[in-house]
Design an enzyme around this catalytic site. Sequence first.
Site, PDB file in Angstrom:
ATOM      1  N   SER A  40       0.802  -1.227   0.000  1.00  0.00           N
ATOM      2  CA  SER A  40       0.000   0.000   0.000  1.00  0.00           C
ATOM      3  C   SER A  40       0.833   1.275   0.000  1.00  0.00           C
ATOM      4  O   SER A  40       0.333   2.338  -0.355  1.00  0.00           O
ATOM      5  CB  SER A  40      -0.940   0.010   1.212  1.00  0.00           C
ATOM      6  OG  SER A  40      -0.203  -0.125   2.416  1.00  0.00           O
ATOM      7  N   ASP A 315      -3.026   7.981   8.142  1.00  0.00           N
ATOM      8  CA  ASP A 315      -3.888   7.165   8.983  1.00  0.00           C
ATOM      9  C   ASP A 315      -2.994   6.371   9.933  1.00  0.00           C
ATOM     10  O   ASP A 315      -1.817   6.694  10.098  1.00  0.00           O
ATOM     11  CB  ASP A 315      -4.817   6.279   8.145  1.00  0.00           C
ATOM     12  CG  ASP A 315      -4.069   5.322   7.223  1.00  0.00           C
ATOM     13  OD1 ASP A 315      -2.877   5.034   7.489  1.00  0.00           O
ATOM     14  OD2 ASP A 315      -4.652   4.849   6.238  1.00  0.00           O
ATOM     15  N   HIS A 318      -0.202   4.502   7.398  1.00  0.00           N
ATOM     16  CA  HIS A 318       0.407   5.066   6.196  1.00  0.00           C
ATOM     17  C   HIS A 318       0.882   6.502   6.392  1.00  0.00           C
ATOM     18  O   HIS A 318       0.216   7.288   7.064  1.00  0.00           O
ATOM     19  CB  HIS A 318      -0.595   5.014   5.035  1.00  0.00           C
ATOM     20  CG  HIS A 318      -1.108   3.643   4.757  1.00  0.00           C
ATOM     21  ND1 HIS A 318      -2.331   3.204   5.215  1.00  0.00           N
ATOM     22  CD2 HIS A 318      -0.546   2.603   4.088  1.00  0.00           C
ATOM     23  CE1 HIS A 318      -2.520   1.949   4.838  1.00  0.00           C
ATOM     24  NE2 HIS A 318      -1.451   1.562   4.157  1.00  0.00           N
TER      25      HIS A 318
END
Length: 355
Positions: A40, A315, A318
């Site tokens: 991600s 978040d 990340h």
Amino acid sequence: MEDSRKGIIVIAMVILGVSLQLIEVESRPQVPCFFIFGDSLSDSGNNNNLLTLAKANFLPYGMDHPNGPTGRFTNGKTTVDLIGDYLGLEDYIPPFSSVKDKEIVKGVNYASGSAGILQETGYQVGMRVSMDQQLINHKTAVLKLAKTLGKNSTTHLKKCIYSVYVGNNDWMLNYFAGGIAFFQGKPQAHSDILISKLSDQLKTLYGLGARKIIVFGIGPLGCLPILNVAGICSNYVNGVLEMYNAKLKSLVDAYNTKFTDAKFIWINTMAIVSPNNLNGLGLQVTNIPCCGVETPVCIPFSIPCVGREKYAYWDHEHPTEAANKVLAKRAYSAIKKTDVYPMGIRNLARLKLKA
């Protein structure tokens, strides 16, 4: 006195002119293509149509990206987006899920949120594209490229930059869950399994024509809001990852010895995005997220914090674009000798390899 001032102005204009010429040269593409593998931290939309909880194709994700919420797990650009900027690439590298055959010549992004080195990594959140599958997808792209460029495809691929930024989920999801050991094995054993598997994957990548490969080390996961304890980094988690990163650096060293017609470089992510370093660069909040304070991810269409340029994390898992900028700049420019090994991305792009 007046003549002296005029002389200074003339010199300044000459220096400015030279600087502008240098910027113009650096703004041109330094490599013909960029291929991206990972999770991600590099995903640009490959998970958008998968049945998974690992998605970011909604606001406030992407609120600061020129293309909006594309599936990037941050507020703006990812580290590889920014590296692409430094390399002078004209466009963002498209995700494999939507890339057109004619676009492959400039590169493909295969990264997938929650994916890892191991096949089973990320099963907790649903579908994802593992590193093994990403390499299979790359083989498909290489075969298509061969049809387009013919015999020139091999030479073309050798000039490209390849980014491998994977392993975070193999530790965070497979080994550390809520800050405690999830697997029963010792961290040394888990580390050896990951290094062995990644070694095979890098060999496969080399076999598909890659010759300029970036291998990112794991960052300080013990400082992630989801893993830190009361806002304090976990020294245990980061200590385990330091051990793994040392093995990763040694793997890069071994491959540079084994494959003399290629160059592998290692990025010291742990040091570059450490809270102390980020604090010194103006990122004042390094222990809580800007978005999704009470949930692991941002709630769709929720309002994030004010002053997000001062936050390290978007978040709970990340980084913000601001933190990504730090990593991209240091990885590219190698401002400190300890940032990279044995060279930075700028020099990798310029490097003339053996035939």
